[in-house]
Write a protein that holds these residues in place. Sequence first.
Motif, mmCIF file in Angstrom:
data_model
loop_
_atom_site.group_PDB
_atom_site.id
_atom_site.type_symbol
_atom_site.label_atom_id
_atom_site.label_comp_id
_atom_site.label_asym_id
_atom_site.label_seq_id
_atom_site.Cartn_x
_atom_site.Cartn_y
_atom_site.Cartn_z
ATOM 1 N N HIS A 79 0.817 -1.213 0.000
ATOM 2 C CA HIS A 79 0.000 0.000 0.000
ATOM 3 C C HIS A 79 0.854 1.267 0.000
ATOM 4 O O HIS A 79 0.402 2.320 -0.452
ATOM 5 C CB HIS A 79 -0.977 -0.014 1.181
ATOM 6 C CG HIS A 79 -2.123 -0.932 0.947
ATOM 7 N ND1 HIS A 79 -3.301 -0.524 0.363
ATOM 8 C CD2 HIS A 79 -2.264 -2.258 1.172
ATOM 9 C CE1 HIS A 79 -4.115 -1.551 0.255
ATOM 10 N NE2 HIS A 79 -3.507 -2.622 0.741
ATOM 11 N N TYR B 111 -0.043 3.749 9.134
ATOM 12 C CA TYR B 111 -0.754 2.679 8.434
ATOM 13 C C TYR B 111 -0.903 1.469 9.357
ATOM 14 O O TYR B 111 -2.006 0.946 9.540
ATOM 15 C CB TYR B 111 -0.017 2.273 7.152
ATOM 16 C CG TYR B 111 -0.760 1.210 6.379
ATOM 17 C CD1 TYR B 111 -1.632 1.557 5.365
ATOM 18 C CD2 TYR B 111 -0.607 -0.146 6.683
ATOM 19 C CE1 TYR B 111 -2.340 0.589 4.660
ATOM 20 C CE2 TYR B 111 -1.310 -1.117 5.998
ATOM 21 C CZ TYR B 111 -2.170 -0.750 4.991
ATOM 22 O OH TYR B 111 -2.877 -1.717 4.309
ATOM 23 N N ARG C 234 -4.353 -0.208 10.915
ATOM 24 C CA ARG C 234 -4.726 -1.609 10.676
ATOM 25 C C ARG C 234 -4.869 -2.361 11.991
ATOM 26 O O ARG C 234 -5.792 -3.144 12.165
ATOM 27 C CB ARG C 234 -3.688 -2.291 9.777
ATOM 28 C CG ARG C 234 -3.695 -1.790 8.354
ATOM 29 C CD ARG C 234 -4.995 -2.134 7.621
ATOM 30 N NE ARG C 234 -4.954 -3.533 7.241
ATOM 31 C CZ ARG C 234 -5.945 -4.394 7.443
ATOM 32 N NH1 ARG C 234 -7.070 -4.027 8.006
ATOM 33 N NH2 ARG C 234 -5.826 -5.651 7.060
ATOM 34 N N THR D 153 -9.747 -0.711 7.671
ATOM 35 C CA THR D 153 -9.472 -1.423 6.422
ATOM 36 C C THR D 153 -8.157 -0.926 5.818
ATOM 37 O O THR D 153 -7.675 0.162 6.175
ATOM 38 C CB THR D 153 -10.597 -1.194 5.399
ATOM 39 O OG1 THR D 153 -10.576 0.192 4.997
ATOM 40 C CG2 THR D 153 -11.961 -1.578 5.955
ATOM 41 N N PRO D 154 -7.600 -1.682 4.871
ATOM 42 C CA PRO D 154 -6.391 -1.192 4.204
ATOM 43 C C PRO D 154 -6.587 0.177 3.544
ATOM 44 O O PRO D 154 -5.697 1.027 3.605
ATOM 45 C CB PRO D 154 -6.100 -2.275 3.162
ATOM 46 C CG PRO D 154 -6.661 -3.516 3.756
ATOM 47 C CD PRO D 154 -7.921 -3.051 4.465
ATOM 48 N N GLU D 155 -7.745 0.395 2.956
ATOM 49 C CA GLU D 155 -8.009 1.686 2.308
ATOM 50 C C GLU D 155 -8.068 2.809 3.348
ATOM 51 O O GLU D 155 -7.533 3.903 3.125
ATOM 52 C CB GLU D 155 -9.297 1.621 1.504
ATOM 53 C CG GLU D 155 -9.221 0.699 0.299
ATOM 54 C CD GLU D 155 -9.243 -0.793 0.643
ATOM 55 O OE1 GLU D 155 -9.759 -1.177 1.732
ATOM 56 O OE2 GLU D 155 -8.734 -1.584 -0.168
ATOM 57 N N GLU D 156 -8.733 2.560 4.462
ATOM 58 C CA GLU D 156 -8.796 3.554 5.534
ATOM 59 C C GLU D 156 -7.407 3.822 6.105
ATOM 60 O O GLU D 156 -7.053 4.970 6.392
ATOM 61 C CB GLU D 156 -9.734 3.088 6.650
ATOM 62 C CG GLU D 156 -11.189 3.051 6.254
ATOM 63 C CD GLU D 156 -12.065 2.339 7.266
ATOM 64 O OE1 GLU D 156 -13.261 2.703 7.338
ATOM 65 O OE2 GLU D 156 -11.588 1.418 7.979
ATOM 66 N N SER E 239 -4.547 3.499 4.516
ATOM 67 C CA SER E 239 -3.787 4.277 3.527
ATOM 68 C C SER E 239 -4.144 5.754 3.607
ATOM 69 O O SER E 239 -3.264 6.617 3.554
ATOM 70 C CB SER E 239 -4.058 3.759 2.114
ATOM 71 O OG SER E 239 -3.491 2.490 1.930
ATOM 72 N N ARG E 240 -5.427 6.038 3.749
ATOM 73 C CA ARG E 240 -5.853 7.447 3.870
ATOM 74 C C ARG E 240 -5.306 8.062 5.162
ATOM 75 O O ARG E 240 -4.865 9.220 5.159
ATOM 76 C CB ARG E 240 -7.365 7.559 3.801
ATOM 77 C CG ARG E 240 -7.916 7.325 2.400
ATOM 78 C CD ARG E 240 -9.376 7.713 2.261
ATOM 79 N NE ARG E 240 -10.264 6.934 3.111
ATOM 80 C CZ ARG E 240 -10.836 5.791 2.773
ATOM 81 N NH1 ARG E 240 -10.604 5.261 1.579
ATOM 82 N NH2 ARG E 240 -11.649 5.167 3.605
#
Length: 65
Positions: A16, A36, A40, A45-48, A50-51
């Motif tokens: 990511h 990150y 986690r 989530t991975p998307e959250e 990353s943001r």
Amino acid sequence: MDVAKLAELLHETAEHHGPFEESAPPHNWWDWYAPYLDARLSGRTPEEASRAAARHMEPILHGGG
């Protein structure tokens, strides 16, 4: 956390981080990895995650961190 799970999470984090690293100015990878991983481990989530990491990097990349 056992070592195998940690290795899996670090691998995910690296995957990511790749797109961010390609588009961001030079930076220390650990400044992105830490938020990150924290996100986690907190159940995001991975998307959250990353943001969250990208938001954390904004002041660092723009001289405020």
